[in-house]
Write a protein that holds these residues in place. Structure first.
Motif: not given
Length: 174
Positions: A148-174
């Motif tokens: 049950g404690v391992g469920l907390l692993a899903g919240g790691i990095g939840a506040n990071k902003t992820v940018i997706i390029c609409m042209n090539c689909g590349y994902k990167f963090e801002f």
């Protein structure tokens, strides 16, 4: 002034009229605007132009050479060549001011484009972004490994902003 017969409708029209008043048929050939072509970029410009409207280079001749006003160099002071022109001085100043204003607008547009966020892979400015959020796959893996404690692993990095390029689909963090 004489009356002639329209070749289209047969109505009587003045020989000075550009078109028939009854049917609109053109009676005189339209006068072609005289153009000069830029020796640098080849684009057509009006005969009254002293600078190319496309590349910005000067048409003013100095000792059988053309004076060039590149965007990288200082603007040529065309008042020095006023005697070679058939224009009043105010028109020359007005045209010079318009060219300087256009160069400033282009510099501002270039600065704004350079300041836009771009995809690191393809350089596109068509981007979409949002928060990464809770990851269910990571939470499931954590639950299997640590309970049950391992469920907390899903919240790691939840506040990071992820940018997706609409042209090539590349994902990167801002």
């Amino acid at each position: 002034m004489a009356l002639i017969e329209c070749p289209e409708c047969g109505g009587k029209v003045s020989d000075q009229a550009p078109a028939c008043i009854h049917c609109g048929y053109p009676l005189q050939e339209p006068k072609e605007e005289q153009l000069q072509y830029c020796p640098y970029c080849g684009e057509p410009n009006g005969m009254e132009s002293i600078f190319c409207g496309f590349c910005g280079k000067s048409f003013i001749k100095e000792k059988n050479d053309l004076v060039v006003a590149d965007s990288d160099t200082e603007v040529v002071d065309i008042m020095d060549y006023k005697n070679d022109l058939d224009m009043p001085g105010d028109m020359v100043r007005l045209q010079q001011a318009q060219i300087i204003q256009q160069q400033r607008q282009l510099d501002e547009q270039r600065r704004q484009f350079d300041a836009q966020a771009k995809c690191p892979r393809c350089g596109s400015t068509s981007l979409s972004g949002g928060k990464q959020g809770f990851r269910f796959g990571r939470a499931f893996t954590g639950a299997v490994l640590f309970g049950g404690v391992g469920l907390l692993a899903g919240g790691i990095g939840a506040n990071k902003t992820v940018i997706i390029c609409m042209n090539c689909g590349y994902k990167f963090e801002f």
